[in-house]
Motif scaffolding. Structure first.
Motif, PDB file in Angstrom:
ATOM      1  N   LEU A 186       0.822  -1.228   0.000  1.00  0.00           N
ATOM      2  CA  LEU A 186       0.000   0.000   0.000  1.00  0.00           C
ATOM      3  C   LEU A 186       0.848   1.268   0.000  1.00  0.00           C
ATOM      4  O   LEU A 186       1.806   1.378   0.774  1.00  0.00           O
ATOM      5  N   ASN A 187       0.479   2.180  -0.855  1.00  0.00           N
ATOM      6  CA  ASN A 187       1.115   3.491  -0.845  1.00  0.00           C
ATOM      7  C   ASN A 187       0.200   4.423  -0.059  1.00  0.00           C
ATOM      8  O   ASN A 187      -0.857   4.841  -0.550  1.00  0.00           O
ATOM      9  N   HIS A 188       0.597   4.713   1.169  1.00  0.00           N
ATOM     10  CA  HIS A 188      -0.286   5.470   2.054  1.00  0.00           C
ATOM     11  C   HIS A 188      -0.501   6.904   1.597  1.00  0.00           C
ATOM     12  O   HIS A 188      -1.348   7.600   2.129  1.00  0.00           O
ATOM     13  N   HIS A 189       0.290   7.347   0.605  1.00  0.00           N
ATOM     14  CA  HIS A 189       0.090   8.713   0.092  1.00  0.00           C
ATOM     15  C   HIS A 189      -0.892   8.738  -1.067  1.00  0.00           C
ATOM     16  O   HIS A 189      -1.293   9.794  -1.525  1.00  0.00           O
ATOM     17  N   ASN A 190      -1.240   7.578  -1.552  1.00  0.00           N
ATOM     18  CA  ASN A 190      -2.181   7.549  -2.682  1.00  0.00           C
ATOM     19  C   ASN A 190      -3.135   6.362  -2.542  1.00  0.00           C
ATOM     20  O   ASN A 190      -3.254   5.508  -3.424  1.00  0.00           O
ATOM     21  N   LEU A 191      -3.791   6.322  -1.383  1.00  0.00           N
ATOM     22  CA  LEU A 191      -4.661   5.173  -1.094  1.00  0.00           C
ATOM     23  C   LEU A 191      -5.806   5.055  -2.101  1.00  0.00           C
ATOM     24  O   LEU A 191      -6.268   3.963  -2.418  1.00  0.00           O
ATOM     25  N   HIS A 235      -5.942   5.376  -5.221  1.00  0.00           N
ATOM     26  CA  HIS A 235      -5.678   4.591  -6.432  1.00  0.00           C
ATOM     27  C   HIS A 235      -4.744   3.431  -6.121  1.00  0.00           C
ATOM     28  O   HIS A 235      -3.617   3.376  -6.564  1.00  0.00           O
ATOM     29  N   SER A 236      -5.240   2.539  -5.315  1.00  0.00           N
ATOM     30  CA  SER A 236      -4.414   1.389  -4.922  1.00  0.00           C
ATOM     31  C   SER A 236      -4.623   0.247  -5.912  1.00  0.00           C
ATOM     32  O   SER A 236      -5.628   0.177  -6.628  1.00  0.00           O
ATOM     33  N   TRP A 237      -3.641  -0.633  -5.902  1.00  0.00           N
ATOM     34  CA  TRP A 237      -3.695  -1.801  -6.787  1.00  0.00           C
ATOM     35  C   TRP A 237      -3.667  -3.057  -5.926  1.00  0.00           C
ATOM     36  O   TRP A 237      -2.778  -3.227  -5.087  1.00  0.00           O
ATOM     37  N   PHE A 238      -4.651  -3.905  -6.087  1.00  0.00           N
ATOM     38  CA  PHE A 238      -4.696  -5.147  -5.313  1.00  0.00           C
ATOM     39  C   PHE A 238      -4.091  -6.250  -6.157  1.00  0.00           C
ATOM     40  O   PHE A 238      -4.608  -6.605  -7.220  1.00  0.00           O
ATOM     41  N   ARG A 289      -9.144   3.862   0.792  1.00  0.00           N
ATOM     42  CA  ARG A 289      -9.557   4.744   1.895  1.00  0.00           C
ATOM     43  C   ARG A 289     -10.804   4.204   2.575  1.00  0.00           C
ATOM     44  O   ARG A 289     -11.106   4.549   3.705  1.00  0.00           O
ATOM     45  N   GLU A 290     -11.560   3.401   1.834  1.00  0.00           N
ATOM     46  CA  GLU A 290     -12.860   2.948   2.354  1.00  0.00           C
ATOM     47  C   GLU A 290     -12.960   1.441   2.360  1.00  0.00           C
ATOM     48  O   GLU A 290     -12.473   0.772   1.447  1.00  0.00           O
ATOM     49  N   VAL A 291     -13.658   0.948   3.362  1.00  0.00           N
ATOM     50  CA  VAL A 291     -14.017  -0.470   3.357  1.00  0.00           C
ATOM     51  C   VAL A 291     -15.066  -0.657   2.263  1.00  0.00           C
ATOM     52  O   VAL A 291     -15.920   0.202   2.064  1.00  0.00           O
ATOM     53  N   LYS A 292     -14.977  -1.759   1.541  1.00  0.00           N
ATOM     54  CA  LYS A 292     -15.969  -2.013   0.484  1.00  0.00           C
ATOM     55  C   LYS A 292     -17.201  -2.681   1.108  1.00  0.00           C
ATOM     56  O   LYS A 292     -17.076  -3.614   1.897  1.00  0.00           O
ATOM     57  N   GLY A 293     -18.374  -2.195   0.735  1.00  0.00           N
ATOM     58  CA  GLY A 293     -19.607  -2.811   1.231  1.00  0.00           C
ATOM     59  C   GLY A 293     -19.974  -2.301   2.614  1.00  0.00           C
ATOM     60  O   GLY A 293     -19.504  -1.260   3.066  1.00  0.00           O
ATOM     61  N   ARG A 322      -7.543  -2.839  11.011  1.00  0.00           N
ATOM     62  CA  ARG A 322      -8.587  -2.216  10.180  1.00  0.00           C
ATOM     63  C   ARG A 322      -8.207  -2.305   8.711  1.00  0.00           C
ATOM     64  O   ARG A 322      -9.012  -2.652   7.863  1.00  0.00           O
ATOM     65  N   LEU A 323      -6.926  -2.008   8.431  1.00  0.00           N
ATOM     66  CA  LEU A 323      -6.477  -2.053   7.038  1.00  0.00           C
ATOM     67  C   LEU A 323      -6.551  -3.466   6.457  1.00  0.00           C
ATOM     68  O   LEU A 323      -6.917  -3.664   5.311  1.00  0.00           O
TER      69      LEU A 323
END
Ligand code: TTP
Ligand code: MG
Length: 576
Positions: free
Chosen positions: A132-137, A139-142, A158-162, A182-183
């Motif tokens: 995770l790039n905490h400066h650009n959450l 547009h993260s890539w899983f 930044r957000e939990v899905k669902g 949480r993360l």
């Protein structure tokens, strides 16, 4: 005294477990075969009840396991489809399981019934947490593959899905550990969503629960159905989530345990988790004493359940089932020709099932001498596993007038024999194999179980193949979900079948530990004891402690049979 009591130490809190449950599973299978049904209220019929119904029908008040008449009264336009043939449901179940398995890195993918799957995704999540790039959450890539960084999906970290539980915005995490948890759960929620989308690409919607153990993941997934998902953000402090639930909602807490708790609390009221968890009289030791006669350590197990603690592992995926069994019930077969016909029918289905579940139909080179121009097929299926033992179980039929006197499984008896190798010969006609197996193996077993052939009155025949080559069971003794699973396996719920004709005798459900074979199988697939042997009674029906469903009394037999359907994927309990 209570205030000094410490909550039990939590184990495995850093895991991320996903639990998937397909929406109105049989109904979706039928709808996919006939898409015009999707917009209509649809019920899937098994004998006189609905095994399930779609959510259009549920809007009209129709429910799973409702009687057809009642369902039609509530929804006169209800379309009924036959759900007696389970093959299509098993096939879809297999496809969805394989799909989920293909995403797993650690191979921990466990089925529960036909339409539920647990996935331990701790490793995938840990890998992605590090990326995770905490400066650009935003547009993260899983990353879904360690080998191929391009295999994955973009997501907003930044957000939990669902949906999340608790629904209110969480207070800021107190420390780095909480923040990490949480993360991790957040990442799990995005993976859960992605996997639900993949399942949807096969045409099936589902619900998903995301938490740190199997118990909480399953309960979380129940919060928002259908076609939704719930992340239990407070997994480390699950009391507010669990406390309002009636005890019977907790897998593994059935009527015996409930009764023991009521006795401890000196009350007749229905209890919630909170009542039980916080009462000063309730402790692992007190529970152990109150559940005297249960398995050793039961007090501790119930205590942990009340605190949302379940350290059981998601079991490694299996390519082949541990056993395959087919059975049928009869209203008293009295002569050998009927028995023979029953055995032929069951054995035919069993062989069919073995071919589906145990044959690898992927291309296998055939040994020479076929030339490339040979008219013979260039590949042949290969047995992935070969059971070594066949077991016949019979039970007498008791007419309703006699049933009061007996436990459901009264007289249930089994005998085993080595499984003849000719049944694996794919060149022989199946009908001939069936005939030979019935004559040469099953009828002799039958006679030794029922020596007095002038006095036959058979109510059940079950043929089962077990003892797969090279297969070892993997469940641990303290595994809460394994007990969950084992309850399903035992088929305890079958005893409730009596209640079908005597609805005031719901106490029939307390039969679970009575499933005794005359010949405890040496070839048993499991060395484990079953744990939760109790059940719930309920005003409008019986709550099945295997899955939590409230079953109308007339539907309990069908429900019990349903629990037996997935036997191929279950561990065999010792007393079989
Ligand atoms: P469930 O997951 O309990 O039910 P469901 O998938 O139909 O509905 P939901 O959206 O609430 O999850 O069971 C899976 C399938 O198993 C169900 O479609 C029909 C079948 N079934 C039976 O045949 N008998 C039963 O007693 C139950 C509970 C289910
Ligand atoms: Mg379901």
């Amino acid at each position: 005294m209570d205030s000094k009591r410490k909550a039990p130490r939590r184990k495995g809190d850093d895991r991320v477990i996903l639990h998937f449950d397909l929406d109105c599973f049989y109904a979706q299978c039928i709808e996919n075969a006939n898409p015009s049904l999707k917009t209509l209220p649809l019920g899937i019929k098994q004998k006189s009840i609905l095994a399930t119904c779609n959510y259009v029908a549920r809007k009209h008040g129709v429910k799973k396991l409702m009687g057809i008449q009642e369902a039609k009264r509530l929804c006169p336009d209800l379309v009924l489809a036959d759900g007696e043939d389970l093959s299509p449901f098993r096939d879809v179940s297999k496809r969805i399981y394989s799909l989920l398995k293909s995403y797993s890195w650690n191979g921990r993918v466990e089925r529960l019934g036909l339409d539920e799957v647990f996935l331990d995704v701790t490793d995938i999540v840990a890998y992605n947490l590090a990326l995770l790039n905490h400066h650009n959450l935003e547009h993260s890539w899983f990353c879904l593959s360690r080998e191929d960084p391009e295999k994955g999906f973009e997501f907003d970290a930044r957000e939990v899905k669902g949906c999340v539980w608790p629904p209110e915005p969480e207070p800021r995490p107190q420390d780095e550990g909480d923040d990490n948890q949480r993360l991790r759960l957040l990442l799990g929620s995005h993976l859960g969503f992605h996997l639900r989308q993949q399942i949807e690409s096969l045409g099936y919607t589902s619900a998903c629960g995301i938490s740190t153990n199997k118990l909480l993941a399953k309960l979380a997934g129940d919060k928002n159905k259908p076609r939704n998902q719930t992340t239990l953000l407070s997994s480390a402090h699950p009391a507010p989530f669990l406390d309002p639930l009636p005890l019977s909602k907790i897998p593994g807490i059935g009527s015996k345990t409930k009764q023991a708790l009521k006795t401890l609390l000196k009350t007749d009221e229905d209890l919630t988790v909170h009542n039980a968890r916080t009462h000063p009289a309730v402790s692992p030791f007190a529970l152990e004493r109150a559940l005297d006669g249960g398995e050793k350590g039961i007090g501790q197990k119930v205590w942990l359940l009340l605190h949302g603690i379940d350290s059981s592992e998601v079991k490694p995926a299996r390519d082949i089932p541990r056993q395959i069994s087919i059975e049928d019930t009869y209203r008293g077969l009295t002569d050998l020709s009927q028995i023979r016909a029953g055995l032929v029918q069951i054995t035919t289905s069993l062989l069919k099932r073995m071919h589906v579940d145990l044959l690898d139909d992927s291309e296998q080179p055939v040994t020479p001498p076929f030339p490339s121009s040979s008219p013979f097929p260039s590949s042949k299926p290969r047995w992935l596993g070969q059971p070594k033992t066949i077991r016949l179980t019979t039970r007498p039929y008791y007419p309703p007038s006699e049933r009061d006197d007996f436990e459901y499984n009264h007289g249930r008896a089994s005998k085993s024999a080595p499984l003849p190798r000719y049944i694996f010969d794919l060149a022989t006609n199946t009908g001939m194999i069936v005939e030979r197996l019935v004559e040469g193996t099953l009828l002799p077993l039958f006679h030794s179980l029922n020596p007095d052939s002038n006095n036959l009155r058979i109510g059940l025949l079950n043929v089962c193949v077990i003892n797969m080559d090279g297969e070892k069971h993997a469940a641990g003794g303290s595994d809460i979900m394994a007990a969950f699973q084992r309850q399903k396996e035992v088929g305890e719920i079958r005893a409730v079948a009596f209640a079908e004709e005597r609805p005031n005798h719901l106490d029939d459900v307390a039969f679970a530990s009575q499933q005794l074979d005359m010949e405890p199988a040496k070839d048993s697939d499991s060395d484990e004891e079953a744990e939760w042997v109790d059940d719930d009674d309920h005003q409008d029906g019986v709550r099945c402690h295997l899955c939590g469903c409230v079953i109308p009394v007339f539907a309990v037999e069908a429900h019990g049979r349903w629990h037996e359907l997935d036997e191929g994927y279950r561990v065999e309990p010792r007393w079989w």
